[in-house]
Design an enzyme around this catalytic site. Structure first.
Site, PDB file in Angstrom:
ATOM      1  N   GLU A 125       0.849  -1.229   0.052  1.00 44.11           N
ATOM      2  CA  GLU A 125      -0.108   0.164   0.167  1.00 44.11           C
ATOM      3  C   GLU A 125       0.738   1.266  -0.030  1.00 44.11           C
ATOM      4  O   GLU A 125       0.583   2.462  -0.491  1.00 44.11           O
ATOM      5  CB  GLU A 125      -0.876  -0.086   1.289  1.00 44.11           C
ATOM      6  CG  GLU A 125      -2.111  -0.936   1.089  1.00 44.11           C
ATOM      7  CD  GLU A 125      -1.717  -2.479   1.357  1.00 44.11           C
ATOM      8  OE1 GLU A 125      -2.550  -3.341   0.845  1.00 44.11           O
ATOM      9  OE2 GLU A 125      -0.694  -2.502   1.904  1.00 44.11           O
ATOM     10  N   HIS A 196     -11.712  -6.310   7.807  1.00 40.97           N
ATOM     11  CA  HIS A 196     -12.358  -6.141   6.563  1.00 40.97           C
ATOM     12  C   HIS A 196     -13.722  -5.200   6.865  1.00 40.97           C
ATOM     13  O   HIS A 196     -14.648  -5.608   6.167  1.00 40.97           O
ATOM     14  CB  HIS A 196     -12.674  -7.480   5.798  1.00 40.97           C
ATOM     15  CG  HIS A 196     -11.487  -7.992   5.279  1.00 40.97           C
ATOM     16  ND1 HIS A 196     -10.876  -8.922   6.141  1.00 40.97           N
ATOM     17  CD2 HIS A 196     -10.750  -8.129   4.086  1.00 40.97           C
ATOM     18  CE1 HIS A 196      -9.884  -9.578   5.435  1.00 40.97           C
ATOM     19  NE2 HIS A 196      -9.813  -8.973   4.205  1.00 40.97           N
TER      20      HIS A 196
END
Length: 408
Positions: A125, A196
């Site tokens: 990321e 998540h």
């Protein structure tokens, strides 16, 4: 598959025992026979445009355009397709985006536009954000995807210390990294647990130089995403993954932009103002329908859409009219977007307030798998009568917060 450590004979005895505990739900589903906390009917929900005439009645959409029914991920795909076709400097990249992405938002883009413009990246990321900043600095329009908002934290340094400061450092040169958009799915989906289910939007709303956007529906998403790509500031574009397939509505086929930093009065009212954004707007709408019927009041509903810089004027005008306000978001209550909105209302509309501003948000704790629905706001709270919870002013039901402020 669950395996019991008890011998089969003992299991049979337990099952036949008249004193055994009643069955319980080991997951946070909807309770049976509920009146308020019921599944959202997206097929007829008033927040969605179920007909072309409904779509054309809104001032944000092109009047002469044809429309088609799209869900949220299809609307995102439509906006990405237009961006790639209209500007050869547009790039799309991230983990698995060439394959369509986890939620299919970039489906069919790589075959049409080629691997030099739509491509996969390593699982980094920080690298994705750093590469996107470099591309934007060279005049490209990079649209980078962080596969889940929960994984954006390694990129935080790049976004805060590089992307957000770029335009400021350039000074009078006029240099910017406009066109840089970081897309990421966010929020609860019912079974996401620790990694998540997070809603990290408030972390970015503290950073000058970054715009933070969260759409509530497919038609909103397309217009806001295209406006984000055209913006001269880097944009964090958060997509409520609960809505990717659930929310379906008419979406204009041609390109259009919805202005950033402009809230929308979704429903007018006169007794109390509800300020929200993203998926909780659907819960707010359900709570409003119930409490207007029960108490005979009129509730105004506002969608912030852009969380930073947000539209203070529209919010203050509404609260000055109604005299009461409730702010709702899925993210944790502590230091959330609602805290900033509530403080601004207190500063700008104090003499008009008839009751303290209420906040409804998620518990200040991590998301447990089987307790996910209990962690985030709902129409009403299973613990709305718990005195400790009320004193803490933390997670309440939306209906309960409206009732409390109206009866103050």
């Amino acid at each position: 598959m669950r395996v019991s450590a008890l011998p089969l004979k003992q299991q049979a005895l337990l099952r036949s025992s008249p004193t055994r505990a009643p069955p319980c739900r080991l997951y946070s589903a909807y309770p049976p026979n509920a009146r308020l906390n019921v599944p959202i009917d997206y097929g007829s929900h008033p927040l969605l445009h179920h007909s072309s005439s409904s779509l054309q009645s809104s001032s944000f959409f092109p009047k002469s355009s044809s429309s088609t029914r799209l869900n949220l991920f299809q609307a995102i795909n439509s906006a990405l397709t237009h961006a790639l076709r209209s500007d050869d400097s547009t790039l799309i990249f991230g983990e698995d985006v060439a394959f369509g992405g986890v939620f299919r938002c970039s489906m069919n883009l790589a075959p049409e536009f080629g691997s030099e413009r739509v491509f996969n990246t390593p699982l980094s990321e920080q690298g994705i954000a750093g590469f996107a900043i470099g591309c934007a600095a060279q005049g490209m329009k990079p649209i980078a995807e962080i596969q889940f908002a929960d994984y954006v934290y390694p990129a935080f340094d790049q976004l805060v210390n590089e992307a957000a400061k770029w335009r400021y450092r350039e000074g009078a040169t006029g240099g910017n990294i406009g066109g840089l958009v970081i897309r990421m799915p966010c929020g609860s989906v019912g079974h996401g647990a620790l990694y998540h289910s997070q809603s990290p939007e408030s972390l970015f709303t503290h950073i000058p130089g970054i715009r933070v956007v969260m759409p509530r529906s497919p038609a909103q998403a397309k217009g806001l995403l295209l406006a984000s790509i055209a913006c001269n500031d880097p944009v964090i574009f958060l997509e409520p993954k609960m809505l990717y397939r659930a929310a379906v509505e008419q979406v204009p086929t041609e390109a259009y932009e919805i202005p950033l930093s402009q809230a929308e009065v979704v429903k007018e009212g006169k007794d109390v103002t509800i300020v929200s954004y993203g998926h909780p707007l659907y819960l707010c709408s359900s709570a409003i329908a119930a409490i207007e019927k029960d108490l005979g009041i009129s509730v105004e509903l506002l969608d912030l859409r852009t969380l930073y810089p947000w539209d203070r004027e529209t919010v203050l005008q509404s609260v000055q009219k109604t005299g009461r306000a409730v702010v709702v978001h899925e993210s944790m209550i502590n230091a959330g977007v609602g805290a900033e909105v509530a403080a601004t209302i207190q500063e700008g509309a104090f003499l008009k307030l008839e009751a303290p501003v209420q906040r409804v948000g998620g518990w200040a704790t991590h998301m447990g798998l089987i307790f996910e629905r209990f962690n985030i706001p709902d129409v009403t709270s299973a613990f709305c009568n718990h005195s400790a919870m009320l004193k803490a002013n933390t997670k309440k039901g939306i209906y309960d917060a409206i009732k409390r402020t109206v009866e103050y």
